[in-house]
Design an enzyme around this catalytic site. Sequence first.
Site, PDB file in Angstrom:
ATOM      1  N   CYS A 142      -0.138  11.778  -5.487  1.00 16.84           N
ATOM      2  CA  CYS A 142      -0.050  12.399  -4.170  1.00 16.84           C
ATOM      3  C   CYS A 142      -0.355  13.879  -4.294  1.00 16.84           C
ATOM      4  CB  CYS A 142       1.343  12.191  -3.576  1.00 16.84           C
ATOM      5  SG  CYS A 142       2.661  12.619  -4.704  1.00 16.84           S
ATOM      6  N   LYS A 177       0.844  -1.200   0.000  1.00 14.95           N
ATOM      7  CA  LYS A 177       0.000   0.000   0.000  1.00 14.95           C
ATOM      8  C   LYS A 177       0.879   1.248   0.000  1.00 14.95           C
ATOM      9  CE  LYS A 177      -3.343   3.052   0.807  1.00 14.95           C
ATOM     10  NZ  LYS A 177      -4.215   3.517  -0.300  1.00 14.95           N
TER      11      LYS A 177
HETATM   12  O1  YRO Z   1      -7.492   7.163  -1.234  1.00 14.47           O
HETATM   13  C1  YRO Z   1      -6.436   6.541  -1.424  1.00 14.47           C
HETATM   14  O2  YRO Z   1      -5.742   6.063  -0.504  1.00 14.47           O
HETATM   15  C2  YRO Z   1      -6.045   6.350  -2.840  1.00 14.47           C
HETATM   16  N1  YRO Z   1      -7.017   5.850  -3.656  1.00 14.47           N
HETATM   17  C3  YRO Z   1      -6.786   5.669  -5.016  1.00 14.47           C
HETATM   18  O3  YRO Z   1      -7.673   5.242  -5.760  1.00 14.47           O
HETATM   19  N2  YRO Z   1      -5.556   5.964  -5.502  1.00 14.47           N
HETATM   20  C4  YRO Z   1      -4.564   6.463  -4.716  1.00 14.47           C
HETATM   21  O4  YRO Z   1      -3.476   6.709  -5.245  1.00 14.47           O
HETATM   22  C5  YRO Z   1      -4.797   6.667  -3.316  1.00 14.47           C
HETATM   23  C6  YRO Z   1      -3.701   7.187  -2.445  1.00 14.47           C
HETATM   24  C7  YRO Z   1      -3.269   8.604  -2.734  1.00 14.47           C
HETATM   25  C8  YRO Z   1      -4.279   9.717  -2.529  1.00 14.47           C
HETATM   26  C9  YRO Z   1      -5.245   9.751  -3.670  1.00 14.47           C
HETATM   27  C10 YRO Z   1      -5.037   9.614  -1.220  1.00 14.47           C
HETATM   28  C11 YRO Z   1      -3.529  11.026  -2.530  1.00 14.47           C
END
Ligand code: YRO
Length: 308
Positions: free
Chosen positions: A129, A44
């Site tokens: 990010c 993750k």
């Molecule tokens: O919400 C998340 O942890 C998330 N969900 C996604 O579909 N793609 C991602 O890259 C992430 C982690 C990064 C972020 C969107 C929270 C900045």
Amino acid sequence: MSLETSISDKSFTNCLMNASGAKCMTLEELTNLKNAPCGTWITKSCTINPREGNPSPRYVDLALGSINSMGLPNLGFDFYLNYVLEEHLDGNDDLFFSVAGLTLEENVEMLHKIQNSDFSGCVELNLSCPNIPGKPQTGYDFERTHEVLTQVFSFYKKPLGVKLPPYFDMVHFEMMAEILNQFPIKFVTCINSIGNALFIDDEAVVIKPKGGFGGIGGAYVKPTALANVRMFYKLLRKDIAIIGCGGVENGRDVFEHILCGASMVQVGTQLMKDDISVFSRLLNELEEIMKLKNYHSINDFKGKLIEL
Ligand code: YRO
């Protein structure tokens, strides 16, 4: 028949892995992935400090995919570094470490620690990010992406690739490819979820954070994912591998990602739906298609999409 594939100097027994975020946050989930018949797996996306993430409901399974606004819940950088270092002691460096600092400084700090560790697997730097407040995510801020990669490659010497958001405009594909081609990147992963979508059930949103807005995965995103895989396969240096991600429900979808140019294919939404058994089904379905077409290896059809 062989489903073997390679990225950078690493080879994998088959082309399947999880998408970062899907069932890869805890030690139990990572152990399940290690024991599954996938070619490799990825952790993750992490931040220096552990994060709880957003309030629930924050992930909802939909008929045609999924919507999420997880908010980067993770056990913190040290947990994942220790995890990959234990794998290293077991003789395994063929796994992927996803990093998603909330600032450039945070990414630099984590990458310095990985650089100075015994880990020699691949890092997938998540360019979705957040960036500077008031600016789009890094992957949609081309100047900032150049700046981030300049800083990262000024000291980081191990295999590193980037996870990209989806692009929808030909000039954006060209601009991003032109930037990526300037750096010793080993792979790009296309695509992260299609951001800030809205799903409604009766009269209400289905996830709590952000007024119901979230990233979409699954069947909804497959055509966009294939277009991104294909376009970057064409525009990037030939030594940059493409990892396809988006809308993989069956062996046919894996086959299509590879036809577009993917060397490796990630499974997110469908891993959430089916759990770990998804990998054996996808492998069987892909092998069945290859048999019918008399293909003996991934390279027999990788990138060989027929254009009219
Ligand atoms: O919400 C998340 O942890 C998330 N969900 C996604 O579909 N793609 C991602 O890259 C992430 C982690 C990064 C972020 C969107 C929270 C900045």
